[in-house]
Design an enzyme around this catalytic site. Sequence first.
Site, short mmCIF file in Angstrom:
data_model
loop_
_atom_site.label_atom_id
_atom_site.label_comp_id
_atom_site.label_asym_id
_atom_site.label_seq_id
_atom_site.Cartn_x
_atom_site.Cartn_y
_atom_site.Cartn_z
N GLY A 185 -3.86 -2.79 5.60
CA GLY A 185 -3.39 -4.07 5.06
C GLY A 185 -4.23 -5.24 5.51
NE ARG A 186 -5.68 -3.68 11.52
CZ ARG A 186 -5.03 -2.54 11.42
NH1 ARG A 186 -3.97 -2.45 10.63
NH2 ARG A 186 -5.41 -1.48 12.10
CG HIS A 241 -3.23 -35.41 19.40
ND1 HIS A 241 -3.83 -36.45 20.09
CD2 HIS A 241 -3.83 -35.38 18.19
CE1 HIS A 241 -4.74 -37.03 19.32
NE2 HIS A 241 -4.77 -36.39 18.17
CD GLU A 248 -1.14 -4.25 11.77
OE1 GLU A 248 -1.75 -4.31 10.70
OE2 GLU A 248 0.09 -4.42 11.86
CE LYS A 259 5.61 -1.19 7.88
NZ LYS A 259 4.64 -0.72 6.88
CD GLU A 313 9.75 -6.49 6.57
OE1 GLU A 313 9.63 -5.30 6.19
OE2 GLU A 313 9.24 -6.90 7.61
CE LYS A 352 -2.37 1.97 3.53
NZ LYS A 352 -3.38 2.08 4.57
O1 G6P Z 1 1.13 -2.65 2.23
P1 G6P Z 1 2.26 -2.03 3.01
O2 G6P Z 1 2.15 -0.54 3.04
O3 G6P Z 1 3.58 -2.49 2.47
O4 G6P Z 1 2.15 -2.52 4.48
C1 G6P Z 1 2.32 -3.88 4.84
C2 G6P Z 1 2.05 -4.02 6.33
O5 G6P Z 1 2.89 -3.11 6.99
C3 G6P Z 1 2.77 -3.02 8.39
O6 G6P Z 1 3.30 -4.12 8.99
C4 G6P Z 1 1.36 -2.76 8.82
O7 G6P Z 1 1.25 -2.88 10.19
C5 G6P Z 1 0.41 -3.73 8.16
O8 G6P Z 1 -0.91 -3.37 8.47
C6 G6P Z 1 0.60 -3.73 6.67
O9 G6P Z 1 -0.23 -4.73 6.11
#
Ligand code: G6P
Length: 388
Positions: free
Chosen positions: A110-111, A227, A196, A351, A44, A38
């Site tokens: 994102g979630r 188990h 989150e 981050k 990463e 986004k």
């Molecule tokens: O889609 P991006 O901007 O790369 O973000 C990827 C992820 O980054 C962070 O870890 C946020 O906490 C997430 O909510 C998000 O999904």
Amino acid sequence: MPRPVSRHGSCRTSTRSTSRTRPPTSTPRRRCFIVASKTFTTLETLTNARLARDWLWAGLQEAGAIDDSEAQKTDAVAHHFVAVSTALEKVEAFGIDPANAFGFWDWVGGRYSVDSAIGLSLVIELGPDAFRDLLAGFHAVDEHVASTPLEKNVPVLMGLLNVWYTNFLGAQTHAVLPYAQQLHRFAAYLQQLTMESNGKSVRWDGTPVTSDTGEVFWGEPGTNGQHAFYQLIHQGTRLIPADFIAFVNPAHPLTDGGRDVHGLFLANFLAQTKALAFGKTAEEVEAEGTTGALVAARTFAGNRPTTSIFAPALTPKVLGELIALYEHITFTQGTIWGINSFDQWGVELGKQLALQIAPAIEGDADALAAQDASTQALLAYYRTHRHS
Ligand SMILES: O=P(O)(O)OC[C@H]1O[C@H](O)[C@H](O)[C@@H](O)[C@@H]1O
């Protein structure tokens, strides 16, 4: 819609995306990369994207498709990469034509985004019909939430139950136990969605919350868990509300000596929820011939709360319904607690700090000096023991 790209083969002819950390081994001419981010800043994701870009350039040069000139390298990126992002200027800076970016809205966290353009790799992997079915599942639950009175509104009731367990019965965690191996990562998915969203300690107006918020969500497929950790849910001192998720029809029917394997498997699901609800009294234990101290050890208090979610089969539509169910549960809890279930400043801090610490890892003396004593000691250990 992005315009089709061709010349090198690339995005028009490739059918699979990759999110692997190691580049694929097949020919780069036939590869199309989808960079889904986004913000287009996630360390990463962008590192992987740059590695993929390097791999592409090297592969195309080796195949004689491009030379080392900036113009040809830029052209290659334009033909082999598309993006899913809201940050079009960053997409462009990476070398991807913004016309080849699938956009969505910056208010989609994102979630909550798998059913947006972020699901592009799923559309490719599952096919558009299955993805439409997934969306239909989301839609069905959205409609249910919007049109059903609160006292019959399933996600609202489940959210209120979670508030009850957390704030009135003192539960700290919540288990999600699917009786379907295909959902073995579902609890992990829900960890981002729920923790989150509701891992907050101030309300919308900035005042501190006055009760516990966001539970720790966790879980494993039921066949593994029963188990392993179910013992603590049955007889431990902590209250652990649990959602059991099961399907009437299996993905792969099997028989064992003429008996339906899935039926045997579901017997476990029904047995576990029954045992947790009703337990076993000391009288029942004694009636089986147990005496002395073992009676107490074999007695189960019961009254351990579970919710059974039972669907005909794990189809894309049902998966969409399941995800939407938990999204609305999460929102219900956040609303009761008065918190913003759509920000994640804690993650943002991590981050930002990672960006500051990265130069220290690489040996930048000023960046190292700026760290606290504990981080400096860890960095010193790293630099001492890192090979080459
Ligand atoms: O889609 P991006 O901007 O790369 O973000 C990827 C992820 O980054 C962070 O870890 C946020 O906490 C997430 O909510 C998000 O999904």
